[in-house]
Design a protein around this motif. Structure first.
Motif, short mmCIF file in Angstrom:
data_model
loop_
_atom_site.label_atom_id
_atom_site.label_comp_id
_atom_site.label_asym_id
_atom_site.label_seq_id
_atom_site.Cartn_x
_atom_site.Cartn_y
_atom_site.Cartn_z
N UNK A 177 0.73 -1.29 0.12
CA UNK A 177 0.11 0.17 -0.02
C UNK A 177 0.82 1.10 0.15
N UNK A 178 0.60 2.40 -0.99
CA UNK A 178 1.56 3.45 -1.15
C UNK A 178 0.74 4.59 -1.01
N UNK A 233 -11.77 1.22 10.39
CA UNK A 233 -13.08 0.65 10.72
C UNK A 233 -13.06 -0.53 10.13
N UNK A 234 -12.99 -0.49 8.55
CA UNK A 234 -13.22 -1.88 8.09
C UNK A 234 -12.43 -2.88 8.56
N UNK A 235 -11.12 -2.59 8.82
CA UNK A 235 -9.93 -3.53 9.50
C UNK A 235 -10.50 -3.87 10.76
N UNK A 289 -5.02 -11.28 4.37
CA UNK A 289 -3.61 -10.58 4.82
C UNK A 289 -3.86 -9.29 5.03
N UNK A 290 -2.95 -8.91 5.95
CA UNK A 290 -2.93 -7.50 6.24
C UNK A 290 -1.52 -6.99 6.09
N UNK A 291 -1.45 -5.67 5.64
CA UNK A 291 -0.26 -4.99 5.36
C UNK A 291 0.01 -3.74 6.07
N UNK A 330 -9.44 -5.34 -1.29
CA UNK A 330 -9.00 -6.44 -2.19
C UNK A 330 -8.42 -7.73 -1.69
N UNK A 331 -7.83 -7.22 -0.34
CA UNK A 331 -7.44 -8.57 0.08
C UNK A 331 -8.27 -9.78 0.36
#
Length: 251
Positions: free
Chosen positions: A1-2, A15-17, A200-202, A228-229
């Motif tokens: 993620x950039x 919030x989504x996480x 996956x989380x980044x 998209x994960x």
């Protein structure tokens, strides 16, 4: 993620996480609770555990010898520096597995260090032996040696039981929550059991992390789970079935 830092989109991502992480953790905890009887130490150690019934002499002796070797390998080393030896029978206060946040350090370009939490991976421990408290005890110069000893024994006991149950690992992998063994920051070479989720989380760009921690006024950050994960989630069983179909039709 950039992505560049945008407060509204960042808050939405947080919030989504959190929503996805809570659901994933509840699912992982449910699986772990259901499978907990498969990794109870009592059947493996028998009379070597306080209050446990006598087991198969040769087998329980074998497990105790392995565990004692494991304890001797880690307890006397930094950061524990324990001099206590194992006392028989072992006093295992809790053998109910629980999930604790997986944390690690991330260095920013300015030289500062951020403590990062994963929303999609968790450390397996025993109830009443919180990983955060374990970390506090290690870092306390006036720590209780007996309390530290109990933490080391319980986490090594869980590692021993899980690592000796390969069938459980295959089962959890089939359920999309695989188990791995790894070392964690602050705990030296002590091996921990980690459950991962199918998502996956980044980490975003360091600039986003810097802005977030400056606004929050702390040095902690949580990885983010992007939509998209979830779209990229793989179904191992589906892939195996599709591969079997392709191989069958190519013969």
């Amino acid at each position: 993620m950039t992505q560049s830092f945008d407060i509204d989109s960042f808050i939405r991502s947080r919030k989504q996480t959190r929503a996805v992480s809570d659901l994933l953790k509840a699912q992982a905890a449910d699986y772990l609770t259901t499978l907990a009887p498969l990794v109870r130490p009592q059947p493996l150690f028998g009379e070597y555990l306080q209050g446990a019934p006598k087991g198969s002499g040769r087998e329980t002796q074998h497990h105790f010898k392995e565990f004692r070797t494991l304890f001797d390998e880690h307890a006397a080393r930094r950061p524990f520096n324990l001099i206590n030896e194992l006392e028989v029978p072992l006093n295992i206060i809790s053998s109910t597995p629980d999930l604790f946040p997986l944390e690690y350090d991330h260095a920013l370009p300015d030289g500062s260090t951020i403590r990062v939490t994963s929303p999609a991976r968790w450390v397996v421990g025993y109830t009443s032996f919180d990983l955060g408290r374990f970390r506090q005890v290690i870092q306390d110069p006036n720590r209780s040696g007996s309390e530290l000893h109990r933490f080391v024994v319980h986490y090594l006991m869980l590692f021993h039981c899980l690592s000796r149950a390969p069938g459980l690992g295959r089962l959890l992998k089939g359920l999309r929550f695989p188990v791995s063994f790894q070392q964690l920051d602050d705990f030296g070479n002590l091996p921990f059991c980690v459950i991962s989720s199918p998502v996956t989380s980044t980490l975003p760009a360091d600039e986003v992390i810097r802005h977030s921690t400056e606004i929050a006024g702390n040095d902690s950050f949580e990885e983010l789970i992007a939509e998209d994960a979830i779209d990229a989630m793989q179904d191992d069983l589906r892939e195996r079935l599709m591969r079997a179909l392709r191989e069958a039709t190519s013969r």
